[in-house]
Design a protein around this motif. Structure first.
Motif, PDB file in Angstrom:
ATOM      1  N   VAL A 113      75.280  52.696 -35.432  1.00 49.13           N
ATOM      2  CA  VAL A 113      74.848  53.104 -36.740  1.00 49.13           C
ATOM      3  C   VAL A 113      73.515  53.647 -36.747  1.00 49.13           C
ATOM      4  CG1 VAL A 113      74.467  52.056 -39.035  1.00 49.13           C
ATOM      5  CG2 VAL A 113      76.580  51.485 -37.808  1.00 49.13           C
ATOM      6  N   VAL A 114      73.370  54.715 -37.683  1.00 50.42           N
ATOM      7  CA  VAL A 114      71.958  55.039 -37.701  1.00 50.42           C
ATOM      8  C   VAL A 114      71.589  55.342 -39.240  1.00 50.42           C
ATOM      9  CG1 VAL A 114      72.404  57.436 -37.730  1.00 50.42           C
ATOM     10  CG2 VAL A 114      70.118  56.750 -36.910  1.00 50.42           C
ATOM     11  N   ARG A 115      70.303  54.806 -39.669  1.00 51.16           N
ATOM     12  CA  ARG A 115      69.947  54.735 -41.042  1.00 51.16           C
ATOM     13  C   ARG A 115      68.680  55.518 -41.175  1.00 51.16           C
ATOM     14  NH1 ARG A 115      70.677  48.305 -42.295  1.00 51.16           N
ATOM     15  NH2 ARG A 115      72.926  48.370 -42.123  1.00 51.16           N
ATOM     16  N   LEU A 116      68.361  55.741 -42.436  1.00 50.89           N
ATOM     17  CA  LEU A 116      67.194  56.541 -42.880  1.00 50.89           C
ATOM     18  C   LEU A 116      66.725  56.546 -44.263  1.00 50.89           C
ATOM     19  CD1 LEU A 116      67.996  59.379 -44.110  1.00 50.89           C
ATOM     20  CD2 LEU A 116      68.529  60.062 -41.918  1.00 50.89           C
ATOM     21  N   ASP A 117      65.801  56.591 -44.783  1.00 52.69           N
ATOM     22  CA  ASP A 117      65.348  56.529 -46.097  1.00 52.69           C
ATOM     23  C   ASP A 117      64.585  58.054 -46.316  1.00 52.69           C
ATOM     24  OD1 ASP A 117      62.379  56.233 -45.627  1.00 52.69           O
ATOM     25  OD2 ASP A 117      62.855  54.178 -45.452  1.00 52.69           O
ATOM     26  N   THR A 118      64.484  58.300 -47.416  1.00 53.39           N
ATOM     27  CA  THR A 118      63.759  59.388 -48.004  1.00 53.39           C
ATOM     28  C   THR A 118      63.205  59.137 -49.207  1.00 53.39           C
ATOM     29  OG1 THR A 118      63.502  61.814 -47.833  1.00 53.39           O
ATOM     30  CG2 THR A 118      65.667  60.897 -48.650  1.00 53.39           C
ATOM     31  N   ASN A 119      62.476  60.102 -49.582  1.00 49.82           N
ATOM     32  CA  ASN A 119      61.825  60.328 -51.052  1.00 49.82           C
ATOM     33  C   ASN A 119      62.425  61.304 -51.970  1.00 49.82           C
ATOM     34  OD1 ASN A 119      59.576  61.409 -53.047  1.00 49.82           O
ATOM     35  ND2 ASN A 119      58.655  59.527 -52.402  1.00 49.82           N
ATOM     36  N   ALA A 131      75.200  66.249 -46.182  1.00 44.04           N
ATOM     37  CA  ALA A 131      76.327  67.275 -45.621  1.00 44.04           C
ATOM     38  C   ALA A 131      76.462  66.744 -44.274  1.00 44.04           C
ATOM     39  CB  ALA A 131      75.442  68.530 -45.775  1.00 44.04           C
ATOM     40  N   ALA A 132      75.632  66.071 -43.744  1.00 48.50           N
ATOM     41  CA  ALA A 132      75.861  65.593 -42.275  1.00 48.50           C
ATOM     42  C   ALA A 132      76.620  64.345 -42.128  1.00 48.50           C
ATOM     43  CB  ALA A 132      74.376  65.595 -41.546  1.00 48.50           C
ATOM     44  N   GLY A 133      77.041  63.925 -43.366  1.00 45.89           N
ATOM     45  CA  GLY A 133      77.914  62.458 -43.327  1.00 45.89           C
ATOM     46  C   GLY A 133      77.341  61.143 -43.670  1.00 45.89           C
ATOM     47  N   TYR A 134      76.009  61.359 -43.937  1.00 47.74           N
ATOM     48  CA  TYR A 134      75.175  60.046 -44.269  1.00 47.74           C
ATOM     49  C   TYR A 134      75.549  59.734 -45.590  1.00 47.74           C
ATOM     50  CZ  TYR A 134      72.205  60.533 -40.225  1.00 47.74           C
ATOM     51  OH  TYR A 134      71.572  60.534 -38.861  1.00 47.74           O
ATOM     52  N   ALA A 135      75.918  58.491 -45.731  1.00 50.98           N
ATOM     53  CA  ALA A 135      76.333  57.794 -47.091  1.00 50.98           C
ATOM     54  C   ALA A 135      75.185  57.039 -47.812  1.00 50.98           C
ATOM     55  CB  ALA A 135      77.624  56.863 -46.695  1.00 50.98           C
ATOM     56  N   GLU A 151      72.860  55.724 -44.424  1.00 53.67           N
ATOM     57  CA  GLU A 151      73.606  55.377 -43.169  1.00 53.67           C
ATOM     58  C   GLU A 151      74.758  56.300 -42.651  1.00 53.67           C
ATOM     59  OE1 GLU A 151      74.335  51.012 -42.517  1.00 53.67           O
ATOM     60  OE2 GLU A 151      76.465  51.609 -42.578  1.00 53.67           O
ATOM     61  N   LYS A 152      74.694  56.211 -41.495  1.00 53.00           N
ATOM     62  CA  LYS A 152      75.855  57.349 -40.908  1.00 53.00           C
ATOM     63  C   LYS A 152      76.395  56.314 -39.737  1.00 53.00           C
ATOM     64  CE  LYS A 152      77.003  61.704 -38.801  1.00 53.00           C
ATOM     65  NZ  LYS A 152      76.444  62.802 -38.499  1.00 53.00           N
ATOM     66  N   ARG A 153      77.682  56.351 -39.524  1.00 52.31           N
ATOM     67  CA  ARG A 153      78.358  55.685 -38.265  1.00 52.31           C
ATOM     68  C   ARG A 153      78.593  56.737 -37.291  1.00 52.31           C
ATOM     69  NH1 ARG A 153      79.107  50.895 -38.635  1.00 52.31           N
ATOM     70  NH2 ARG A 153      79.346  49.568 -40.718  1.00 52.31           N
ATOM     71  N   LEU A 154      78.151  56.319 -35.891  1.00 56.48           N
ATOM     72  CA  LEU A 154      78.337  57.151 -35.000  1.00 56.48           C
ATOM     73  C   LEU A 154      79.420  56.871 -34.056  1.00 56.48           C
ATOM     74  CD1 LEU A 154      74.441  56.959 -34.033  1.00 56.48           C
ATOM     75  CD2 LEU A 154      75.622  58.916 -35.611  1.00 56.48           C
ATOM     76  N   THR A 155      79.913  58.135 -33.614  1.00 53.77           N
ATOM     77  CA  THR A 155      80.858  58.118 -32.501  1.00 53.77           C
ATOM     78  C   THR A 155      80.357  58.575 -31.212  1.00 53.77           C
ATOM     79  OG1 THR A 155      81.888  60.415 -33.101  1.00 53.77           O
ATOM     80  CG2 THR A 155      82.718  58.127 -34.111  1.00 53.77           C
TER      81      THR A 155
END
Length: 156
Positions: A113-119, A131-135, A151-155
């Motif tokens: 899993v990868v997470r991020l935040d933004t303004n 567009a890249a699949g981050y929910a 958050e995005k689940r990675l494979t």
């Protein structure tokens, strides 16, 4: 200007990393309605170094034109921070390349899993992440500048 951009893993304390982060912080201070306190990046060298993180810089014609960091924030969970592309290098898909490489590195480090935040001011980034699949997810940190958490689940 050529189109040959390299994405180089560097020590987060290197001159290239510091140059990229300084440009990133300056841009945030200019774009955020409330400005940006550069002390928020004070722990970056530790966060993106060692066994728990990595830092990438994008180099175009010998010039630093982008960056992105990845750090471990939990068991199997990484966080992307300091994603930035210089204004004169935008429109080349470089942000997507940096993001994809950080996702690959997250998998290599054992994260699923990868997470991020933004303004809210970073509308292009928000669009790119979605567009890249981050929910969209609930707040997972105490970043005072964040308005959105993803958050995005990675494979592998």
């Amino acid at each position: 200007m050529s189109d040959a951009v390299s994405l180089d893993l560097v020590d987060p304390g290197s001159a290239e990393a510091r140059e990229a982060v300084a440009a990133y912080l300056l841009e945030l201070d200019q774009r955020f309605e409330e400005g940006f306190d550069p002390s928020e990046a004070a722990g970056d060298e530790e966060k993106f170094g060692g066994d728990h993180g990595v830092f990438l810089v994008a180099i175009l014609d010998g010039k630093v034109v982008g960056c992105g960091g990845l750090t471990t924030i939990g068991e199997g969970v990484a966080e992307i921070k300091r994603m930035w592309v210089a204004k004169d290098a935008r429109g080349r898909g470089l942000a997507g390349r940096i993001r994809r490489r950080l996702e690959e590195l997250a998998v290599e480090l054992g994260h699923d899993v990868v997470r991020l935040d933004t303004n809210r001011a970073l509308t292009n980034a928000i669009e790119m992440y979605r567009a890249a699949g981050y929910a969209d997810i609930e707040r997972y940190n105490d970043n005072p500048y964040a308005d959105f958490w993803f958050e995005k689940r990675l494979t592998s």
